[in-house]
Design an enzyme around this catalytic site. Structure first.
Site, short mmCIF file in Angstrom:
data_model
loop_
_atom_site.label_atom_id
_atom_site.label_comp_id
_atom_site.label_asym_id
_atom_site.label_seq_id
_atom_site.Cartn_x
_atom_site.Cartn_y
_atom_site.Cartn_z
N ARG A 85 0.88 -1.36 -0.05
CA ARG A 85 0.02 0.01 -0.14
C ARG A 85 0.79 1.24 0.05
NH1 ARG A 85 -2.75 3.36 4.80
NH2 ARG A 85 -3.94 4.51 3.55
N HIS A 129 -3.05 10.92 0.81
CA HIS A 129 -2.40 10.66 2.19
C HIS A 129 -1.70 11.94 2.62
CE1 HIS A 129 -1.02 7.15 4.99
NE2 HIS A 129 -0.71 8.15 5.48
N GLU A 174 -7.31 8.49 6.54
CA GLU A 174 -7.76 8.90 7.78
C GLU A 174 -8.27 10.28 7.84
OE1 GLU A 174 -4.63 8.32 10.41
OE2 GLU A 174 -4.41 6.46 10.40
N ASN A 303 -7.37 1.77 9.90
CA ASN A 303 -6.09 1.93 10.64
C ASN A 303 -6.28 1.90 12.13
OD1 ASN A 303 -5.22 2.32 7.96
ND2 ASN A 303 -4.50 4.31 8.25
N TYR A 305 -4.62 2.58 15.95
CA TYR A 305 -3.55 2.59 17.06
C TYR A 305 -3.94 3.27 18.41
CZ TYR A 305 -0.77 3.20 12.64
OH TYR A 305 -0.01 3.12 11.40
N GLU A 362 -3.43 -0.41 8.17
CA GLU A 362 -2.28 0.13 8.85
C GLU A 362 -2.56 -0.40 10.54
OE1 GLU A 362 -1.22 4.29 9.29
OE2 GLU A 362 -1.59 4.56 7.11
C1 FCB Z 1 -1.26 6.94 10.68
C2 FCB Z 1 -0.98 7.56 9.46
C3 FCB Z 1 0.46 6.98 8.99
C4 FCB Z 1 1.42 6.93 9.95
C5 FCB Z 1 0.97 6.08 11.17
C6 FCB Z 1 1.99 5.94 12.26
O1 FCB Z 1 -2.14 7.74 11.41
O2 FCB Z 1 -1.80 7.10 8.52
O3 FCB Z 1 1.17 7.89 7.89
O4 FCB Z 1 1.89 8.28 10.24
O5 FCB Z 1 -0.09 6.71 11.66
#
Ligand code: FCB
Length: 467
Positions: A85, A129, A174, A303, A305, A362
């Site tokens: 990707r 992005h 995002e 994604n 986190y 991600e």
């Molecule tokens: C996400 C982003 C990516 C990277 C990761 C750690 O939010 O999409 O570009 O910075 O975090």
């Protein structure tokens, strides 16, 4: 137990054609910012403004992926990865954001795509992005409705050039981060700090997504599919006190529902009217817009986190809420490492929104990696993180969710936006001085995982697509 440490039944549960890949984004890895007719993006401007990024780091050189992509593709292929990707830099294609098309930019991505296909690595391209052409920022950026139309024009140009060879597309990466970090909190480009008008940027980003999708449908690129990537957060109340519960609900709205609801239900969540008043203003959200935005996508990219506890705190302006990291292992940059949360995010999409194919576009771990005296990068914590990630995805599959692939963030160490080069997310270590790539232990682990999964699902794969 297998060499990857994941038990056989868990791995077997993932479909035989599950895509194992890695992800990058143009500004974070490419460098070559002044080459082949590339225009300026808001991230060039932002990173060159004193005080905006840690140590004044910029993407001018980054991981030099613009020149070194053949070597990087070789790394993917030799580590068994079947998918990559990457993102296309809008200012390489339409340097002024509107008008003249830069053929040299298109040629670059065309070569990249061919090189991937040659090595059996399936390309997934993200159209946006975050590197908005600076010229469009000067005309209002995502506050301007026109930016959505310009995005659709740019998408159409790229799709016409690459749609026959790229099977998977994502419109935006995002939108929450674009708005939450770039328009509300001001820590990302373009650096606005205004919740009150942030809703306008939300709407125009989503409109741009919908219009790009419509152009894509009109082109009828055979075999190609399109979706969008959202970041999913897991804000939970710090306590059962009604004020904390309400604060967590507000953050869930700001980070998740304000994107999911319009995409899947064709409406903005009414409880966000106070936070984002312009989302309820007819002059901004015009008749028909939400129909364009909610046209069905082929899959959703997720994604993940962020996992945090939320407490009501009247001292925090606008949101009146404070995020508290849960206890547990922490990665560098204060990102809590709670990969188990991905299961809940994936199940939620199916239960509350739609049962559609999902890709984890991600997940990854930031560490202060270093090369030890024997030449190895022993990133055990990243391996643990990724192992739990894969187990949690498999658990979501056991729950009946249609998850089809994982793209680890990131293929390479790279520019982590406002944090510059201070933390590393890559499967491959980049020695920025020499641009040498060194496979970390996690890259080797990923290779063994991929081959184990292929081995374990071979029977089903042989039986063809009717498994
Ligand atoms: C996400 C982003 C990516 C990277 C990761 C750690 O939010 O999409 O570009 O910075 O975090």
């Amino acid at each position: 137990m297998t060499a990857s440490g994941i038990n056989e039944a868990t791995l077997r549960r993932l479909r035989p054609d599950f895509l194992w890949g890695a992800a990058t984004a143009a500004y974070q890895v490419e460098g070559a910012v002044a080459e082949d007719g590339r225009g300026t993006s808001i991230w060039d401007t932002f990173s060159h403004t004193p005080g905006r990024t840690l140590n004044g780091d910029t993407g001018d050189l980054a991981a030099d992926h613009y020149h070194r992509y053949p070597e990087d593709i070789e790394l993917m292929a030799s580590h068994g990865m079947g998918a990559y990707r990457f993102s296309i830099a809008w200012p390489r294609i339409v340097p002024d954001g509107a008008g003249a098309v830069n053929q040299r930019g298109l040629d670059h991505y065309s070569r990249l795509v061919d090189a991937l296909l040659d090595r059996g690595v399936e390309p997934m391209a993200t159209l946006f992005h975050w590197d908005l052409p600076q010229a469009l920022e000067e005309r209002g950026g995502w506050y301007a409705r026109d930016t959505a139309h310009r995005f659709a024009d740019y998408a159409e140009i790229v799709l016409a050039a690459l749609g026959d060879r790229v099977p998977k597309w994502l419109t935006l990466n995002e939108p929450w981060t674009v708005v939450g970090q770039g328009y509300s909190r001001g820590v990302h480009a373009p650096g606005h700090r205004d919740y009150h008008t942030a809703g306008t940027a939300i709407h125009h980003l989503l409109l741009g997504h919908g219009e790009a999708l419509a152009r894509f449908r009109a082109i009828e690129a055979e075999g190609a599919e399109m979706g969008i990537t959202l970041s999913m957060a897991l804000p939970r109340p710090w306590s059962r006190r009604p004020a904390d519960v309400a604060a967590a609900r507000l953050l869930d709205g700001e980070q998740n529902r304000v994107y999911l609801d319009p995409l899947f239900r064709g409406s903005y969540p009414p409880d966000l009217a106070e936070l984002f008043p312009t989302l309820f203003d007819d002059a901004i959200v015009r008749p028909g817009d939400l129909t364009v935005i909610s046209e069905p996508i082929d899959y959703l990219g997720v994604n993940y986190y962020l996992n945090h506890l939320v407490a009501a705190d009247p001292a925090v302006p606008v949101l009146g809420a404070r995020q508290i990291h849960p206890e547990g292992p922490m990665m560098s940059a204060g990102i809590a490492a709670v990969p188990e949360g991905i299961r809940e995010c994936l199940v939620r999409i199916r239960d509350e929104y739609r049962d559609l194919p999902l890709y984890v576009t991600e997940m990854g771990a930031s560490l202060h990696d270093y090369v030890d005296p024997t030449g190895r990068v022993r990133d055990t914590a990243r391996i643990d993180y990724l192992r739990t990630t894969v187990e949690s995805i498999s658990n979501a599959v056991a729950d009946g969710v249609d998850v089809r692939g994982l793209y680890v963030w990131s293929l390479l160490d790279n520019l982590e936006w406002e944090l510059g080069y201070s933390i590393r997310f890559g499967l491959f270590f980049v020695d920025y001085g020499t641009q040498r790539r060194i496979p970390k232990d996690s890259a080797r682990w990923y290779r063994s995982l991929i081959s184990e999964h292929a081995e374990l699902t071979r029977d089903r794969a042989d039986r063809g697509p009717s498994w």
